[in-house]
Design a protein around this motif. Sequence first.
Motif, PDB file in Angstrom:
ATOM      1  N   TRP A   1      46.028  57.796  66.546  1.00 35.39           N
ATOM      2  CA  TRP A   1      46.428  56.393  66.442  1.00 35.39           C
ATOM      3  C   TRP A   1      46.152  55.871  65.046  1.00 35.39           C
ATOM      4  CZ3 TRP A   1      48.909  53.476  70.177  1.00 35.39           C
ATOM      5  CH2 TRP A   1      49.131  54.146  71.382  1.00 35.39           C
ATOM      6  N   ARG A   2      47.168  55.259  64.449  1.00 34.29           N
ATOM      7  CA  ARG A   2      47.099  54.747  63.086  1.00 34.29           C
ATOM      8  C   ARG A   2      47.243  53.218  63.097  1.00 34.29           C
ATOM      9  NH1 ARG A   2      44.796  58.939  60.521  1.00 34.29           N
ATOM     10  NH2 ARG A   2      46.126  60.778  60.398  1.00 34.29           N
ATOM     11  N   PRO A   3      46.488  52.526  62.241  1.00 31.24           N
ATOM     12  CA  PRO A   3      46.481  51.059  62.298  1.00 31.24           C
ATOM     13  C   PRO A   3      47.650  50.396  61.580  1.00 31.24           C
ATOM     14  CG  PRO A   3      44.960  51.800  60.607  1.00 31.24           C
ATOM     15  CD  PRO A   3      45.504  53.042  61.261  1.00 31.24           C
ATOM     16  N   PHE A   4      48.021  49.247  62.117  1.00 27.37           N
ATOM     17  CA  PHE A   4      49.036  48.387  61.527  1.00 27.37           C
ATOM     18  C   PHE A   4      48.673  46.963  61.935  1.00 27.37           C
ATOM     19  CE2 PHE A   4      53.161  46.223  61.284  1.00 27.37           C
ATOM     20  CZ  PHE A   4      53.707  46.742  60.124  1.00 27.37           C
TER      21      PHE A   4
ATOM     22  N   ALA B   1      39.258  45.837  65.865  1.00 29.47           N
ATOM     23  CA  ALA B   1      39.818  46.692  66.926  1.00 29.47           C
ATOM     24  C   ALA B   1      40.313  48.006  66.336  1.00 29.47           C
ATOM     25  CB  ALA B   1      40.950  45.968  67.650  1.00 29.47           C
ATOM     26  N   HIS B   2      40.919  47.933  65.162  1.00 27.67           N
ATOM     27  CA  HIS B   2      41.386  49.155  64.501  1.00 27.67           C
ATOM     28  C   HIS B   2      40.210  50.013  64.036  1.00 27.67           C
ATOM     29  CE1 HIS B   2      45.598  48.417  64.783  1.00 27.67           C
ATOM     30  NE2 HIS B   2      45.562  47.305  64.070  1.00 27.67           N
ATOM     31  N   ARG B   3      39.132  49.372  63.604  1.00 26.58           N
ATOM     32  CA  ARG B   3      37.940  50.155  63.250  1.00 26.58           C
ATOM     33  C   ARG B   3      37.424  50.908  64.466  1.00 26.58           C
ATOM     34  NH1 ARG B   3      33.034  47.682  60.442  1.00 26.58           N
ATOM     35  NH2 ARG B   3      33.373  45.770  61.651  1.00 26.58           N
TER      36      ARG B   3
ATOM     37  N   VAL C   1      35.520  49.327  56.823  1.00 28.88           N
ATOM     38  CA  VAL C   1      36.410  48.176  56.623  1.00 28.88           C
ATOM     39  C   VAL C   1      37.437  48.495  55.535  1.00 28.88           C
ATOM     40  CG1 VAL C   1      36.556  45.802  55.785  1.00 28.88           C
ATOM     41  CG2 VAL C   1      34.786  46.425  57.429  1.00 28.88           C
ATOM     42  N   ALA C   2      36.962  48.965  54.397  1.00 22.04           N
ATOM     43  CA  ALA C   2      37.869  49.284  53.287  1.00 22.04           C
ATOM     44  C   ALA C   2      38.819  50.412  53.652  1.00 22.04           C
ATOM     45  CB  ALA C   2      37.062  49.652  52.039  1.00 22.04           C
ATOM     46  N   GLU C   3      38.293  51.420  54.359  1.00 23.84           N
ATOM     47  CA  GLU C   3      39.116  52.573  54.735  1.00 23.84           C
ATOM     48  C   GLU C   3      40.215  52.169  55.719  1.00 23.84           C
ATOM     49  OE1 GLU C   3      35.174  54.150  53.347  1.00 23.84           O
ATOM     50  OE2 GLU C   3      35.863  52.463  54.575  1.00 23.84           O
ATOM     51  N   THR C   4      39.875  51.293  56.651  1.00 23.11           N
ATOM     52  CA  THR C   4      40.871  50.841  57.628  1.00 23.11           C
ATOM     53  C   THR C   4      41.944  50.001  56.948  1.00 23.11           C
ATOM     54  OG1 THR C   4      39.184  50.853  59.368  1.00 23.11           O
ATOM     55  CG2 THR C   4      41.197  49.628  59.813  1.00 23.11           C
ATOM     56  N   LYS C   5      41.536  49.129  56.041  1.00 24.49           N
ATOM     57  CA  LYS C   5      42.510  48.327  55.293  1.00 24.49           C
ATOM     58  C   LYS C   5      43.423  49.216  54.447  1.00 24.49           C
ATOM     59  CE  LYS C   5      39.882  43.999  54.925  1.00 24.49           C
ATOM     60  NZ  LYS C   5      39.187  43.057  53.997  1.00 24.49           N
ATOM     61  N   ALA C   6      42.841  50.266  53.878  1.00 29.86           N
ATOM     62  CA  ALA C   6      43.636  51.196  53.063  1.00 29.86           C
ATOM     63  C   ALA C   6      44.654  51.936  53.926  1.00 29.86           C
ATOM     64  CB  ALA C   6      42.715  52.191  52.357  1.00 29.86           C
ATOM     65  N   GLU C   7      44.257  52.273  55.138  1.00 28.54           N
ATOM     66  CA  GLU C   7      45.176  52.981  56.035  1.00 28.54           C
ATOM     67  C   GLU C   7      46.307  52.056  56.496  1.00 28.54           C
ATOM     68  OE1 GLU C   7      44.947  56.181  59.727  1.00 28.54           O
ATOM     69  OE2 GLU C   7      43.138  55.076  59.152  1.00 28.54           O
ATOM     70  N   ILE C   8      45.971  50.781  56.722  1.00 31.76           N
ATOM     71  CA  ILE C   8      46.999  49.800  57.063  1.00 31.76           C
ATOM     72  C   ILE C   8      47.989  49.659  55.909  1.00 31.76           C
ATOM     73  CG2 ILE C   8      47.396  47.331  57.479  1.00 31.76           C
ATOM     74  CD1 ILE C   8      44.650  47.372  58.998  1.00 31.76           C
ATOM     75  N   GLN C   9      47.479  49.621  54.694  1.00 27.88           N
ATOM     76  CA  GLN C   9      48.348  49.533  53.520  1.00 27.88           C
ATOM     77  C   GLN C   9      49.196  50.792  53.374  1.00 27.88           C
ATOM     78  OE1 GLN C   9      48.852  46.853  51.435  1.00 27.88           O
ATOM     79  NE2 GLN C   9      50.523  48.160  50.683  1.00 27.88           N
TER      80      GLN C   9
END
Length: 216
Positions: free
Chosen positions: A41-44, A102-104, A163-171
């Motif tokens: 599962w990948r975040p968006f 939730a994505h984290r 937090v930074a890693e999840t935001k980077a994956e969303i980007q």
Amino acid sequence: MPGRFILDVVSDVICPWCFLGKRRLDAALARLDDLDVFVRWRPFMLDPTIPPEGLDRHEYMLAKFGPERLKTIHDPLIAAAGELGIPFDFEAISRTPNTLDAHRLIRWSHTVERQHEMAERLFMAYWSEGRDVSDRDVLAACAGEAGINAQQIRELLDSEQDVAETKAEIQHATNIGVTGVPTFILGQSYALVGAQSPDVLADAIGRVAKEIAEEG
């Protein structure tokens, strides 16, 4: 068919079509029992402007869709959900949450191979039970309900862990051209956008898996 087939699902917890897509994927995978499919599962984020504390759902939906469209906005979902018994309860939802935490949580559930179960639990918590999935106590409880250490998750949520890693994956999802969810990325090479039917998903997964096996 040898080897594990990687299936990435780019999704947001507050996307109802993603919940439908998850259940349709489950139905498709049940038809592919000869294939070893590993779902990641990948975040968006449908709306990254939602503040950490979330927004009143009715006001948010009213501003986004207007009063007339809002009256029928969920009708296609209700019709489609009936086929798989998805218990949408739109009236139970009072908040539109920010889904970063939730994505984290979904990210961390990967380490114990519970991502698929965690995604299901969060979809149910929000869309059927009306729980606020930006509330860290709710997220920790959902983790426990999915078989993950709730106390450990609660402590991690209060930190800046990933937090930074999840935001980077969303980007990254945006960078590779994802504009709508769910998006299914098959074998890291082929994208299928939208809550496709179990037949379409099963056929596409089978075909791409066969191509990869033949190339390998």
